[in-house]
Enzyme design. Structure first.
Site, mmCIF file in Angstrom:
data_model
loop_
_atom_site.group_PDB
_atom_site.id
_atom_site.type_symbol
_atom_site.label_atom_id
_atom_site.label_comp_id
_atom_site.label_asym_id
_atom_site.label_seq_id
_atom_site.Cartn_x
_atom_site.Cartn_y
_atom_site.Cartn_z
ATOM 1 N N ASP A 32 -11.604 2.796 3.996
ATOM 2 C CA ASP A 32 -11.806 1.360 3.898
ATOM 3 C C ASP A 32 -13.289 0.994 3.961
ATOM 4 O OD1 ASP A 32 -10.155 -0.674 3.286
ATOM 5 O OD2 ASP A 32 -9.479 -1.097 5.310
ATOM 6 N N GLN A 73 -4.838 -1.634 9.739
ATOM 7 C CA GLN A 73 -4.615 -2.972 9.195
ATOM 8 C C GLN A 73 -5.098 -4.039 10.170
ATOM 9 O OE1 GLN A 73 -3.359 -3.602 6.113
ATOM 10 N NE2 GLN A 73 -3.817 -5.743 6.478
ATOM 11 N N LYS A 93 0.833 -1.207 0.000
ATOM 12 C CA LYS A 93 0.000 0.000 0.000
ATOM 13 C C LYS A 93 0.866 1.255 0.000
ATOM 14 C CE LYS A 93 -3.699 -2.241 2.620
ATOM 15 N NZ LYS A 93 -4.309 -2.377 3.945
#
Length: 334
Positions: free
Chosen positions: A129, A106, A62
């Site tokens: 997200d 994460q 990422k």
């Protein structure tokens, strides 16, 4: 769509890698424009807790993707034993930072941390997200639009001892333990259809699987795009018959090669979300990756189909970057 499938017929392969690269190129152009006109660029904060190799690898990917398109990456690496309170305090700091336009925590987090609590503390304006409960609520309501769509689906498939490059492809589908909606992954599914000139409006769409991660949110998203949507799940009667009526099939059951070529309507568009590692002694690794659709059989019938790997997976990070860009534009461009 095609009405017959000659013996030499083969579906058009939807190249997720190529489409993802095109999306990234467009993002890079827009980021340059923001920098030149406003002196600011989008910022994405990635929070990682602990030293899991799979998490570290995916986060590294990422960060590299951010650098490639000119998005500023804010890296926050915290120790495995960080307290929930400390982690939430860090999230609040990122919420308050005007240079951060997207926040990604994460997963998985350590067992002593309540993931749902942490994710709910992310500002909805920066929830690139798509995990905030308000996002799924807005997606489910007619006339409402979530700020962002949810990210990658979870799969309980075994990761095995897999080569790092292939493991990343699987991990794209495995790193979330819960999901709300408008995530980069779901956006990626629709982007693949759109960029392949496959219309959704008025079409019969069948979603195979009803998880909170993929099945439910993608069905709502297709409904918003004016498809007639049916969900097939483990208790559905005659799933083959239902799937065979679909113009668009989204396969998200988590069952390797469950959907056979005979289940596919000639000319249908098939988006295969599944990423499953199955034993294959002919391979040096001892395994191979397959989707939820029998790819070789379906290629003889479908009009379009995504491969596994190389279909939906590459789109996830690209759409995450796009969400971050959109979040930045909403604040930078007044």
């Amino acid at each position: 769509m095609a009405s017959s499938s000659p013996s030499n017929y083969k579906a058009t392969i939807i190249d997720g890698k190529a489409i993802a690269q095109a999306v990234r190129s467009e993002i890079a152009d827009e980021v340059r424009h923001l920098s030149q006109q406003y002196g600011k660029v989008p910022g994405l904060a990635v929070v990682i807790v602990g030293n899991r190799k799979d998490s570290q690898s995916y986060v590294s990917m990422k960060r590299k993707a951010c650098a490639e398109v000119g998005i500023k990456s804010f890296d926050l690496d915290l120790p495995e034993d960080v307290s929930q309170a400390e982690l939430i305090a860090k999230v609040h700091e990122l919420n308050a930072n005007p240079d951060v336009h997207g926040i990604l925590v994460q997963l998985p987090l350590p067992k002593h941390v309540n993931e749902e609590k942490v994710l709910s503390e992310i500002s909805i304006e920066k929830d690139v997200d798509g995990f905030h409960p308000l996002n799924i609520g807005k997606l489910a309501m007619k006339g409402r639009h979530p700020l962002f769509l949810p990210c990658t689906p979870k799969s309980k498939k075994r990761l095995l001892n897999i080569d790092s490059a292939v493991k990343l492809e699987i991990y794209m589908f495995c790193w979330k333990s819960s999901c709300s909606i408008h995530n980069p992954f779901l956006q990626g599914c629709l982007e693949l259809l759109s960029r392949s000139s496959i219309s959704i409006k008025g079409k019969k769409a069948v979603v195979v699987g009803r998880s909170n991660i993929v099945g439910l949110p993608v069905s709502l998203l297709l409904l918003k795009e004016d498809a007639t949507v049916t969900i097939v799940h483990s208790h559905s009667s005659e799933p083959e018959k239902t799937i065979r009526e679909a113009d668009i099939v989204i396969a998200a059951a988590g069952q390797p090669m469950m959907i056979k070529g005979s289940w596919i309507k000639p000319g249908a568009a098939v988006i295969d979300v599944g990423t499953n590692a199955v034993d294959d002694q002919t391979r040096k690794s001892g395994y191979r990756l397959v989707g939820d659709v029998d790819f070789h059989e379906a290629c003889k019938v479908a009009g379009w189909i995504t491969p596994v790997p190389g279909g939906v997976g590459p789109m996830t990070v690209a759409m995450l970057l796009k969400n971050t860009l959109e979040g930045a534009k909403s604040t930078i461009v007044q």
